[in-house]
Design a protein around this motif. Structure first.
Motif, PDB file in Angstrom:
ATOM      1  N   GLY A 111       4.572  21.375  -3.940  1.00 24.05           N
ATOM      2  CA  GLY A 111       5.988  21.345  -4.028  1.00 24.05           C
ATOM      3  C   GLY A 111       6.538  19.766  -3.189  1.00 24.05           C
ATOM      4  O   GLY A 111       7.481  19.377  -3.383  1.00 24.05           O
ATOM      5  N   THR A 112       5.510  19.189  -2.435  1.00 23.35           N
ATOM      6  CA  THR A 112       5.740  18.155  -1.813  1.00 23.35           C
ATOM      7  C   THR A 112       4.449  17.328  -1.720  1.00 23.35           C
ATOM      8  O   THR A 112       3.345  17.782  -1.891  1.00 23.35           O
ATOM      9  N   LEU A 113       4.633  16.049  -1.427  1.00 24.87           N
ATOM     10  CA  LEU A 113       3.310  15.328  -1.075  1.00 24.87           C
ATOM     11  C   LEU A 113       3.251  15.224   0.681  1.00 24.87           C
ATOM     12  O   LEU A 113       4.305  14.767   1.102  1.00 24.87           O
ATOM     13  N   SER A 114       2.293  15.672   1.214  1.00 28.66           N
ATOM     14  CA  SER A 114       2.005  15.633   2.475  1.00 28.66           C
ATOM     15  C   SER A 114       1.856  14.316   2.971  1.00 28.66           C
ATOM     16  O   SER A 114       1.568  13.506   2.614  1.00 28.66           O
ATOM     17  N   PRO A 115       2.200  14.228   4.533  1.00 26.41           N
ATOM     18  CA  PRO A 115       1.989  12.948   5.218  1.00 26.41           C
ATOM     19  C   PRO A 115       0.418  12.465   5.224  1.00 26.41           C
ATOM     20  O   PRO A 115       0.049  11.140   5.033  1.00 26.41           O
ATOM     21  N   GLN A 116      -0.410  13.396   5.107  1.00 28.40           N
ATOM     22  CA  GLN A 116      -1.836  13.097   5.209  1.00 28.40           C
ATOM     23  C   GLN A 116      -2.476  12.689   3.875  1.00 28.40           C
ATOM     24  O   GLN A 116      -3.028  11.672   3.720  1.00 28.40           O
ATOM     25  N   GLN A 117      -1.565  13.248   2.887  1.00 28.81           N
ATOM     26  CA  GLN A 117      -2.170  12.561   1.371  1.00 28.81           C
ATOM     27  C   GLN A 117      -1.496  11.286   1.229  1.00 28.81           C
ATOM     28  O   GLN A 117      -2.259  10.375   0.796  1.00 28.81           O
ATOM     29  N   MET A 118      -0.177  10.910   1.649  1.00 28.44           N
ATOM     30  CA  MET A 118       0.520   9.921   1.733  1.00 28.44           C
ATOM     31  C   MET A 118      -0.398   8.772   2.430  1.00 28.44           C
ATOM     32  O   MET A 118      -0.708   7.447   1.928  1.00 28.44           O
ATOM     33  N   GLY A 119      -0.486   9.019   3.814  1.00 28.84           N
ATOM     34  CA  GLY A 119      -1.127   7.950   4.607  1.00 28.84           C
ATOM     35  C   GLY A 119      -2.409   7.849   4.165  1.00 28.84           C
ATOM     36  O   GLY A 119      -2.908   6.772   4.614  1.00 28.84           O
ATOM     37  N   GLY A 120      -3.412   8.594   3.742  1.00 27.52           N
ATOM     38  CA  GLY A 120      -4.570   8.392   3.390  1.00 27.52           C
ATOM     39  C   GLY A 120      -4.663   7.161   2.281  1.00 27.52           C
ATOM     40  O   GLY A 120      -5.558   6.310   2.364  1.00 27.52           O
ATOM     41  N   ALA A 121      -3.696   6.921   1.259  1.00 27.24           N
ATOM     42  CA  ALA A 121      -3.833   5.936   0.511  1.00 27.24           C
ATOM     43  C   ALA A 121      -3.450   4.817   1.200  1.00 27.24           C
ATOM     44  O   ALA A 121      -4.163   3.658   0.942  1.00 27.24           O
TER      45      ALA A 121
END
Length: 581
Positions: free
Chosen positions: A378-388
């Motif tokens: 339901g969301t993009l997590s901070p870890q997934q976004m920060g990884g990019a």
């Protein structure tokens, strides 16, 4: 004409039997689960995107046998050059700008200096290999280059303890205690990655950071609006409304008292309001991008005017908050809504054709893959976004940090910016896909296709004084991309190019050492320079661009007045939404 109508019973073709909806849904859900599982091993990248890019490169390489053969000859020449360097017959190759992997003096000693030279020569050859065949799709070439760079960064000798002289010396001098401390750092980071609560006693919300006195004066399901208490006997008649990006906590602009932009603006005699976005959870998966405009910016404008009266507003947007503010201002201009006095855009893009390295992650295939990842969450997590973001600067943000934290057993001295960066936010699935597809991939805003209330909006409709800031080392909103605002609007535009990156270039308080900026006004319907010509013909100035912005705001403002009353307080600043994790 009735004799031309074919009766239904005369049609002999057998109608197709539609597949049951439950079966179609089940198959799609299984594929989504597969893609979510794959993302654990691909850092969120679609394997199809990378595979097709390498296939494109390989097909062109095979169809250019003579160019490909040149790579073999180049490899032999590189080995010969390394041999000459070994014999001391040729000067050493310098490190590329910004490459600190081999900066320690120990790397210049034998035999490590030969390892460094072998690495640099090998990387030169790989770069030539990526750039070699002609005719490759530019996007595919960037993807091949990016993945090649990631592989080379990963296998660099600096990452391996038995090859790294800094690590071997530290292990010898401390009898291995560096590795023990590094393992403890690793365990703590793994706990943080799993969502374990992390407390930073050095930078507590409302005490050391986000501590400018103020009140929450409006709240809805999407945002809180904070008004800051005045500190001067008179203030500018027009309040300042700040719109931060929803991908970050607002207090990047209210860090410690010494570098808080909000505190500084209040001290300059400005009535300041800021939007604090809610940190969404899975229940907000269907929140649309336009809701951030209608329930965020427009509701904030309404609230500011209820508190301050009918005065106009200096609207300021940072990063994607600036992009959203531009959309709102264009829609207001279309509707004849004249409540804004000026528009300030900080590291905010309006044209995304040169959006930098983030374009590596934004293809149709990649967005489908990302959509599948977010479907169950339901969301993009901070870890997934920060990884990019980390992979865009993997040497600095991944490998060099890993060496320091896990092999040398050290930790950086905590800073307010580091504490803020660790305080990540989630993104609603629908909104995230809408802005990636509509803005980044299709560039709808710049090309006149972006719609508000079913009608397209045009940046060229905005008739406000504008102040735009780009930062020299920005890998999120490259300054040449920010500069393209000149091409979308022919109004009076003051553009600033400041030293620093996406965050440090904006948080650039007066008195900060080694800060400089360039500034130039393009008058209404004046001649527009290209970005490189603009830079060459605009002299740098020492100091903070904040002072130039304050002068610009004064020039767009009326006489000073007594501070307006504070709005009805719902809570003390920094409010509740900023504390959500």
């Amino acid at each position: 004409m009735a004799h031309n109508v074919v009766p239904i019973r005369a049609v002999k073709a057998r109608p197709a039997v539609p597949e049951p909806a439950s079966r179609r849904t089940s198959a799609a859900d299984l594929d989504r689960l597969l893609h979510a599982w794959q993302s654990r091993f691909t850092a969120g990248q679609s394997p199809s995107t990378a595979s097709l890019a390498f296939l494109d490169w390989a097909a062109h390489a095979l169809n250019a046998p003579f160019q490909t053969a040149e790579l073999g000859r180049d490899a032999v020449e590189h080995w010969q050059r390394l041999a000459r360097i070994t014999l001391g017959a040729e000067a050493m190759l310098p490190l590329p700008d910004g490459d600190n992997r081999f900066a320690d003096p120990a790397w210049s000693q034998h035999p490590y200096k030969l390892v460094v030279q072998a690495v640099l020569l090998g990387e030169q050859w790989c770069e030539a290999m990526v750039q070699g065949p002609r005719g490759i799709d530019p996007g595919n070439r960037r993807i091949v280059g990016f993945n090649t760079r990631q592989f080379l960064d990963m296998i660099s000798p600096s990452n391996w303890p038995w090859f790294n002289p800094e690590v071997t010396a530290a292990t010898r001098d401390t009898a291995g205690r560096n590795l023990v401390a590094g393992f403890g750092n690793f365990l703590r980071d793994q706990a943080a990655a799993r969502g374990a609560p992390q407390e930073d006693a050095h930078f507590r919300l409302g005490i050391e950071v986000a501590a400018t006195p103020g009140k929450v004066v409006f709240r809805n399901a999407l945002m809180e609006l904070i008004q800051y208490a005045p500190t001067t006997p008179t203030v500018g008649a027009e309040p300042v409304l700040i719109v931060p990006a929803w991908i970050m906590k607002y207090y990047i602009l209210d860090l410690s008292p010494g570098n808080s932009m909000i505190r500084w603006l209040v001290g300059q005699g400005r009535t300041v309001f800021v939007i604090s976005w809610r940190n969404p959870d899975a229940s907000m998966r269907d929140t649309a991008l336009d809701e951030y405009r209608s329930q965020g910016i427009m509701k904030a404008i309404d609230a500011v005017q209820r508190i301050c009266g009918d005065t106009k507003i200096h609207a300021t947007g940072y990063c994607l908050g600036g992009t959203l503010l531009t959309i709102a201002a264009a829609a207001m201009a279309r509707e004849g809504d004249g409540r804004l006095a000026s528009l300030s855009l900080l590291a905010a893009q309006t044209d995304f054709t040169e959006a930098g390295d983030l374009q590596l992650f934004i293809t149709e295939d990649q967005l489908d893959f990302l959509g599948d990842i977010m479907h169950s969450q339901g969301t993009l997590s901070p870890q997934q976004m920060g990884g990019a973001f980390q992979m865009l600067r993997s040497n600095d943000l991944v490998w060099s940090r890993g060496i320091r934290d896990y092999l040398l057993g050290e930790r950086e001295i905590p800073s307010d910016l580091m504490a803020w960066n660790a305080d990540g936010t989630r993104l609603p699935a629908r909104m995230h896909m809408e802005y990636l597809r509509g803005l980044f991939l299709h560039n709808d805003l710049a090309e006149g296709r972006f719609r508000v209330d079913e009608q397209p909006v045009a940046v060229g409709d905005i008739r406000l004084p504008m102040f735009a800031v780009g930062t020299e080392r920005d890998h999120i909103a490259p300054w040449r991309s920010v500069f393209k605002l000149h091409l979308l609007n022919d109004g009076a535009l003051t553009f600033v190019l400041t030293s620093g990156g996406h965050n440090a270039g904006i948080v650039s308080e007066p008195g900060h050492p080694r800060r400089s900026f360039r500034i130039r006004l393009r008058a209404h319907e004046g001649r527009t320079l290209g970005p490189d010509q603009w830079r060459a013909e605009t002299a740098p100035q020492e100091g903070s661009w904040w002072l130039a912005w304050a002068e610009w705001l004064d020039a767009q403002s009326g006489p000073r007045i007594a501070p307006p009353a504070m709005g009805a307080a719902l809570a003390d600043a920094p409010g509740g939404y900023v504390r959500e994790h």
